[in-house]
Design an enzyme around this catalytic site. Sequence first.
Site, mmCIF file in Angstrom:
data_model
loop_
_atom_site.group_PDB
_atom_site.id
_atom_site.type_symbol
_atom_site.label_atom_id
_atom_site.label_comp_id
_atom_site.label_asym_id
_atom_site.label_seq_id
_atom_site.Cartn_x
_atom_site.Cartn_y
_atom_site.Cartn_z
ATOM 1 N N THR A 115 34.581 37.539 38.811
ATOM 2 C CA THR A 115 35.608 38.352 38.155
ATOM 3 C C THR A 115 34.985 39.394 37.236
ATOM 4 O OG1 THR A 115 37.488 38.314 36.633
ATOM 5 C CG2 THR A 115 35.874 36.571 36.350
ATOM 6 N N SER A 150 38.701 34.205 28.710
ATOM 7 C CA SER A 150 39.487 32.955 28.679
ATOM 8 C C SER A 150 38.626 31.813 29.214
ATOM 9 C CB SER A 150 40.722 33.100 29.581
ATOM 10 O OG SER A 150 40.297 33.148 30.949
ATOM 11 N N HIS A 153 37.955 32.606 32.795
ATOM 12 C CA HIS A 153 36.872 33.574 33.016
ATOM 13 C C HIS A 153 35.512 32.939 32.696
ATOM 14 C CE1 HIS A 153 40.333 36.457 32.564
ATOM 15 N NE2 HIS A 153 39.691 37.102 33.519
ATOM 16 N N LYS A 156 33.888 31.135 35.570
ATOM 17 C CA LYS A 156 33.173 31.986 36.534
ATOM 18 C C LYS A 156 31.799 32.389 36.004
ATOM 19 C CE LYS A 156 36.660 32.896 39.574
ATOM 20 N NZ LYS A 156 37.173 33.700 40.681
HETATM 21 N N1 USQ Z 1 49.139 42.083 30.740
HETATM 22 C C1 USQ Z 1 50.251 42.691 30.173
HETATM 23 N N2 USQ Z 1 51.471 42.324 30.621
HETATM 24 C C2 USQ Z 1 51.654 41.405 31.617
HETATM 25 C C3 USQ Z 1 50.534 40.806 32.203
HETATM 26 C C4 USQ Z 1 49.277 41.165 31.732
HETATM 27 O O1 USQ Z 1 50.130 43.532 29.284
HETATM 28 O O2 USQ Z 1 52.823 41.139 31.956
HETATM 29 C C5 USQ Z 1 47.787 42.484 30.296
HETATM 30 C C6 USQ Z 1 46.926 41.335 29.774
HETATM 31 O O3 USQ Z 1 47.129 41.129 28.399
HETATM 32 C C7 USQ Z 1 45.530 41.821 30.111
HETATM 33 C C8 USQ Z 1 45.720 42.650 31.376
HETATM 34 O O4 USQ Z 1 47.115 42.963 31.430
HETATM 35 O O5 USQ Z 1 45.047 42.668 29.124
HETATM 36 C C9 USQ Z 1 45.330 41.940 32.641
HETATM 37 O O6 USQ Z 1 46.025 40.705 32.717
HETATM 38 P P1 USQ Z 1 46.439 40.094 34.139
HETATM 39 O O7 USQ Z 1 47.306 38.902 33.890
HETATM 40 O O8 USQ Z 1 46.956 41.160 35.013
HETATM 41 O O9 USQ Z 1 45.039 39.666 34.749
HETATM 42 P P2 USQ Z 1 43.927 38.668 34.187
HETATM 43 O O10 USQ Z 1 44.479 37.616 33.323
HETATM 44 O O11 USQ Z 1 42.805 39.492 33.648
HETATM 45 O O12 USQ Z 1 43.472 37.928 35.520
HETATM 46 C C10 USQ Z 1 43.560 38.529 36.824
HETATM 47 C C11 USQ Z 1 43.449 37.415 37.846
HETATM 48 C C12 USQ Z 1 42.070 36.771 37.728
HETATM 49 C C13 USQ Z 1 41.005 37.826 37.856
HETATM 50 C C14 USQ Z 1 41.204 38.923 36.841
HETATM 51 C C15 USQ Z 1 40.267 40.077 37.031
HETATM 52 O O13 USQ Z 1 44.469 36.442 37.656
HETATM 53 O O14 USQ Z 1 41.927 35.776 38.716
HETATM 54 O O15 USQ Z 1 39.728 37.250 37.653
HETATM 55 O O16 USQ Z 1 42.539 39.459 37.001
HETATM 56 S S1 USQ Z 1 39.821 40.799 35.483
HETATM 57 O O17 USQ Z 1 41.044 41.205 34.791
HETATM 58 O O18 USQ Z 1 38.999 41.906 35.778
HETATM 59 O O19 USQ Z 1 39.161 39.781 34.711
#
Ligand code: USQ
Length: 353
Positions: A115, A150, A153, A156
């Site tokens: 990730t 988190s 994360h 990984k």
């Molecule tokens: N966010 C919002 N509103 C929402 C959902 C999320 O503002 O309704 C924000 C979160 O606070 C965060 C960002 O959007 O800052 C990304 O959150 P996310 O829920 O879209 O994604 P994340 O938790 O980072 O996890 C997802 C996948 C995970 C992967 C990761 C890639 O679930 O498996 O590893 O994306 S990365 O984001 O590059 O770490």
Amino acid sequence: MDNCVRREWDKELGTQSLTPIATMEERLAAWKQLSGKDIKFYFGDLQNYEFVEHVFRDFQPEAFVHFAEQRSAPYSMIDREHAVFTQVNNVVGTLNVLFAMKENTPDCHLIKLGTMGEYGTPNIDIEEGYIRIQHKGREDVLPYPKQPFSFYHLSKVHDSHNIMFTCRSWGIRATDLNQGVVYGLWTAETKRDEQLYNRIDYDGVFGTALNRFCIQAAVGHDLTVYGKGGQTRAFLDIRDTLQCIELAALHPADRGEFRVFNQFTEQFSVLELAERVQRVAGEMGLDAKIAHLPNPRVEKEEHYYHAVHTKLLDLGLQPHLLSDELIRELIETAQRYRERVDFNVIRPNATWR
Ligand code: USQ
């Protein structure tokens, strides 16, 4: 290989995929009918070493694509049990794969889903896995510093270290696909039959930013931007996920090499995406409002973000960049399945504090 546990987590959380998900038997039969080809399926859990070893012995894979981890950051932050489950499931599963490869198919190429969140949001450019560092007159190329978001994360990061160690010690060949946030739903294959549809999550635990905003716009829920929305992340279309896996498989890492690809095509802030969905929804006659919810996570809401991502492009990746058409298609799909959406599971519950 699958233990189909994702379906159990839906039950636990009282939610479901926006799209209906057929049983594994139905999916395999649908693919056979469309393509005339059988997919050999092994039901089991990567935490069970006997099962993993059996599959390696029986199938003798040339490449092993490992996407079998608990992938939700909020799920891993619910409480102690979920943090422990996530790390045990992910780290032990990957260790079992590494041992089974070493014992049965030492030449096999491990293609492991990592990730972009391993790196966090440093105030310097993010490199692809490694960074050249000068220190006290000496120089080395070292793993890029990790500041994960988190317990998920972090799992990984632990995997990356275990894989790198086995590449060095046992000569395993591995590619870590440090993927960004995926959006979209279908690939050309899965679109051919409803029984092959992927899941797409809209709930506050498994749903991810852009997909969630499209579904929210479709059903008349406010777009849930956490805090200021300046959080910038790397994104890619699900069709590009498939291209990247294929490219990694066609161009394997060398024996002993731990290769890292930053797997994404564009960077966006969360607010930028919400505003874009709001505009497209507006053109469709939908009045989507943006709500700035108190941020349940501990993360920077305004920060520098620039991540290098050239290695997959060099191998031939042809990116599907985010288009208004795709946003429209996602909103239309969500309208089609809107009766499956439960408003009670949309807001985030798990907090980081
Ligand atoms: N966010 C919002 N509103 C929402 C959902 C999320 O503002 O309704 C924000 C979160 O606070 C965060 C960002 O959007 O800052 C990304 O959150 P996310 O829920 O879209 O994604 P994340 O938790 O980072 O996890 C997802 C996948 C995970 C992967 C990761 C890639 O679930 O498996 O590893 O994306 S990365 O984001 O590059 O770490």
